[in-house]
Design a protein around this motif. Structure first.
Motif, PDB file in Angstrom:
ATOM      1  N   LEU A 152     -24.750  49.480  16.876  1.00 29.75           N
ATOM      2  CA  LEU A 152     -24.419  50.673  17.653  1.00 29.75           C
ATOM      3  C   LEU A 152     -25.120  50.654  19.002  1.00 29.75           C
ATOM      4  O   LEU A 152     -24.562  51.066  20.016  1.00 29.75           O
ATOM      5  CB  LEU A 152     -24.837  51.930  16.894  1.00 29.75           C
ATOM      6  CG  LEU A 152     -23.969  52.322  15.717  1.00 29.75           C
ATOM      7  CD1 LEU A 152     -24.531  53.556  15.053  1.00 29.75           C
ATOM      8  CD2 LEU A 152     -22.557  52.601  16.180  1.00 29.75           C
ATOM      9  N   GLN A 182     -25.892  48.096  20.709  1.00 27.84           N
ATOM     10  CA  GLN A 182     -25.221  47.160  21.605  1.00 27.84           C
ATOM     11  C   GLN A 182     -23.935  47.740  22.161  1.00 27.84           C
ATOM     12  O   GLN A 182     -23.437  47.306  23.187  1.00 27.84           O
ATOM     13  CB  GLN A 182     -24.946  45.857  20.864  1.00 27.84           C
ATOM     14  CG  GLN A 182     -26.198  45.005  20.757  1.00 27.84           C
ATOM     15  CD  GLN A 182     -26.130  43.983  19.653  1.00 27.84           C
ATOM     16  OE1 GLN A 182     -25.171  43.964  18.882  1.00 27.84           O
ATOM     17  NE2 GLN A 182     -27.126  43.131  19.564  1.00 27.84           N
ATOM     18  N   ARG A 183     -23.383  48.728  21.457  1.00 27.95           N
ATOM     19  CA  ARG A 183     -22.147  49.338  21.934  1.00 27.95           C
ATOM     20  C   ARG A 183     -22.392  50.633  22.696  1.00 27.95           C
ATOM     21  O   ARG A 183     -21.432  51.339  23.016  1.00 27.95           O
ATOM     22  CB  ARG A 183     -21.237  49.646  20.750  1.00 27.95           C
ATOM     23  CG  ARG A 183     -20.554  48.433  20.227  1.00 27.95           C
ATOM     24  CD  ARG A 183     -20.254  48.618  18.770  1.00 27.95           C
ATOM     25  NE  ARG A 183     -19.919  47.341  18.168  1.00 27.95           N
ATOM     26  CZ  ARG A 183     -18.676  46.922  18.047  1.00 27.95           C
ATOM     27  NH1 ARG A 183     -17.690  47.666  18.479  1.00 27.95           N
ATOM     28  NH2 ARG A 183     -18.425  45.752  17.527  1.00 27.95           N
ATOM     29  N   ASN A 184     -23.670  50.959  22.909  1.00 29.76           N
ATOM     30  CA  ASN A 184     -23.970  52.152  23.678  1.00 29.76           C
ATOM     31  C   ASN A 184     -23.376  53.407  23.050  1.00 29.76           C
ATOM     32  O   ASN A 184     -22.804  54.252  23.738  1.00 29.76           O
ATOM     33  CB  ASN A 184     -23.413  51.995  25.090  1.00 29.76           C
ATOM     34  CG  ASN A 184     -24.491  52.251  26.094  1.00 29.76           C
ATOM     35  OD1 ASN A 184     -25.446  52.965  25.799  1.00 29.76           O
ATOM     36  ND2 ASN A 184     -24.350  51.666  27.269  1.00 29.76           N
TER      37      ASN A 184
END
Lengths: 382, 316
Positions: free
Chosen positions: B107, B109-111
């Protein structure tokens, strides 16, 4: 973005004007004239009312219905979960107040009904109240509970609010467990069903078939959707948006944050109470075991999974958190009943959905835009 | 209301409360560490603790200990304690790292929005506790009597057992070690830097990912110790043992000021003692209700907890 490096002879084509909401099904839907949208919505509503008969549809039908649980009961369960998700969506999705104890309001609604109607109650004198007569009082009680929770927590932000709301629900459960008036584990029996009977005198809302309860639930859900949608687009909704995004800025701009936060709590509580009143009417028995904390955490997971701040998302999320465990019942896999593993599998499903779609299954467009803005503000990390 | 009960049992209630509070405090450190750095309620921390309570049971089982076996000699007791602690620490630490890797890192890494983290944490917590629940048939497991609780100090009516002393002392020692680690070492400086401002810290060459893993690991270690203490004190464990105590621990962390290490310690002891007073006054079924009422009252007057927030800012 690798395309930047490609040099092109032609000037870039003018961007297609996105009139409403961009691509995908929802973009298409948004661009249709009013009558098309009305037809689609009516068709979807009609389809929802026909859900109890979905098992009769060849090929797909048997895949959808729950084998281990009576399908109409599963549908009724879904309907009150959806109702709770819609209510929690007002508090969490619109106003941005993280509420971990939403089950408390569900409990107040159910206990309010039980206290007024059940023969086990201390308020019962030779004739009990009818379910319909008790409902308004139970709902008023839950709204009051919403205000009681909302008032002392007005100063709290984010995670502090989360723990206090969680505590509030626990206090309600402990009071229900430990006081004689609320009867703890023994619970309240013989809570009357909703009124009405067929022409032959048999009651519409009986014990055998849950279909009428599901339809009642659907009607209530539709009314709640209409109400919540209008609120969201009104001055109240815009105030909630402002509070959610930046409470200080909203206050400075003249939004009366105290008033609108209390409204969010009271309306959220009202909808949760509605779920409780319906639940008590269908089960006709409640005790303190019904209102465990995991329940509110599950509903919150539904709201966020579906797409926080979005009605369609809350409906989908609420339906899924009830449907997935029920559907897993009665399926055996390698000799073990998957029902044993329903919550474990459900936990894994939640993680996968959130990783694949961090904004939820049907993200709120407005929230998605806000998040994009925020991404620009912060420096890329990692 | 049972005032005479409270006054008569004041000493014993205090002692029990302190031991209970020490466990809560160790547990709370995990919440507070992760919150201080990531601004995130690590909901799955209760399962990190629960895995610890089972891990040491399983290892003691390998040595032929079960709940009916005799109390070992002093030397054996020492060996079993060390083995149990080490295993629980490793199991809890690994669980914490696993949760971070599976539920949080993707999560980040996906902002993703903050609420998404809370939901994956709930998912991880549900999955872990249910898997253990199915594996143990939802029964409770008895703990072998590794330490026999003996009264070693008596003050008036108050009997203090060796186990209670061990729990409190171990909690204080661990707390001190953690405090030194955060404030006195290079790695600790990295943690404080990320807690203060993640982006600047990253620009200054702090490996943010590694710091986050480290924070989860530290929380897991503390939970592992708390888990062994819990096993010895309560005598049984269950797949949902982490849930209720986790709520207490989170309450304690908020009470002291979440993100603040010393706050977690203070909150833990305070909560443990006051819960026991409330149990003496109103009966033990009101223990948790009293804790929450107290929390709400304190937050009314100090909305960021007793000692204030934040790992970095509060010079913790």
């Amino acid at each position: 973005m690798t395309e930047v490096a490609v040099t092109s002879e032609k000037p870039p084509a003018p961007k297609k004007q996105a009139s409403r909401g961009g691509g995908g099904v929802r973009g298409w839907f948004g661009r249709q004239p009013v009558w098309v949208r009305a037809v689609v919505v009516l068709a979807a509503t009609a389809a929802a009312f026909l859900l109890p008969y979905v098992g009769d549809v060849p090929v797909i039908g048997p895949q959808i219905v729950t084998n281990g649980v009576d399908w109409t009961s599963a549908l009724f369960n879904m309907s009150y979960y959806v109702l709770l998700a819609l209510g929690l969506n007002v508090v969490v999705g619109y106003a941005g107040l993280l509420d971990l104890g939403y089950v408390g309001f569900f409990a107040v609604g159910a206990y309010g009904t039980a206290l007024l109607t059940s023969p086990d109650s201390i308020l019962y004198s030779h004739t009990g109240w009818a379910w319909l007569a008790a409902a308004p009082f139970a709902l008023a009680l839950t709204m009051l509970a919403g205000l009681i929770l909302g008032w002392p927590t007005l100063r709290l932000r984010g995670d502090y609010l989360a723990i206090v709301t969680l505590g509030f629900a626990e206090i309600i459960r402990i009071v229900a467990t430990s006081t004689d008036t609320l009867r703890g584990d023994r619970g309240f029996t013989s809570i009357p069903h909703p009124p009405g009977s067929y022409s032959d005198g048999s009651p519409i809302f009986g014990v055998r078939d849950a279909t009428p309860y599901f339809w009642l639930g659907l009607v209530v859900i539709i009314l709640v959707i209409l109400g919540v949608r209008n609120l969201d687009r009104s001055r109240v909704g815009r105030s909630w948006l402002a509070i959610r995004e930046d409470e200080e800025a909203a206050e400075v701009m003249g939004v009366r944050t105290t008033k609108y936060k209390l409204w969010a709590f009271a309306i959220g509580a009202f909808i949760g109470g509605l779920g409780g009143v319906m639940f008590a009417g269908e089960q006709s028995f409640i005790n303190s075991q019904t209102f465990v904390l995991q329940f509110s955490i599950l509903v919150l997971a539904g709201v966020v999974m579906g797409g926080s701040g979005n009605i369609a998302g809350a409906i989908l999320g609420g339906a899924l958190i009830s449907y997935i465990p029920d559907r897993l019942r009665g399926i055996s896999f390698g000799g073990t009943d998957l029902y044993e593993y329903r919550f474990a599998l459900f936990g894994i499903v939640i993680i996968v959905i959130m990783i694949l779609r961090p904004q939820g299954l049907i993200p709120s467009r407005r929230r998605a835009m806000e998040l994009k803005d925020r991404e620009k503000e912060v420096a890329p990390s990692e | 209301m049972n005032f005479s009960g409270l006054i008569n049992d004041f000493g014993p209630l205090t002692v029990t409360g302190l031991a209970q509070g020490a466990i809560i405090a160790l547990f709370a450190l995990g919440y507070t560490l992760v919150y201080g750095v990531l601004r995130l309620i690590n909901f799955a921390h209760s399962e990190v603790f629960m895995i610890g309570t089972f891990a040491c049971l399983i290892v003691w089982g390998w040595f032929g200990l079960d709940q009916n076996s005799a109390v070992p000699s002093f030397g054996g007791m020492l060996v079993y304690m060390v083995i149990g602690l080490v295993v629980a620490i490793i199991a809890s630490g690994l669980t914490a790292l696993f949760v971070e890797l599976v539920a949080y890192r993707p999560l980040r890494q996906r902002n993703a929005p903050p609420l998404a983290f809370l939901i994956t944490a709930i998912g991880a917590s549900l999955a872990i506790s249910e898997i253990v629940g199915v594996a143990t048939h939802r029964n409770q497991r008895g703990v072998p009597p590794v330490i026999s609780a003996r009264t070693v100090i008596t003050i008036g009516d108050t009997h203090i057992t060796n186990l209670q002393i061990l729990i409190v002392v171990l909690a204080l020692v661990m707390m001190f070690a953690l405090d030194r680690f955060i404030n006195g070492t290079r790695l600790g400086r990295g943690i404080r830097a990320v807690a203060q401002n993640p982006d600047s810290a990253a620009l200054m060459g702090v490996n943010k990912s590694r710091v986050i893993s480290l924070v989860f690991l530290l929380g897991g270690l503390m939970a592992g110790i708390a888990a062994v203490m819990y096993d010895l004190k309560i005598g049984v464990t269950r797949y949902d043992a982490g849930f209720m105590l986790g709520i207490d621990a989170f309450t304690a962390a908020v009470l002291g000021g979440i993100g603040n290490l010393r706050g977690a310690l203070l909150g833990g002891f305070l909560l443990g003692v006051l819960q026991n007073y409330a149990a003496g006054l109103f009966g033990s079924e009101w223990l948790h209700a009293a804790a929450f009422v107290l929390l709400i009252l304190i937050l009314l007057f100090r909305p960021t907890g007793l000692l204030g927030e934040s790992l970095g800012r509060a010079r913790a």
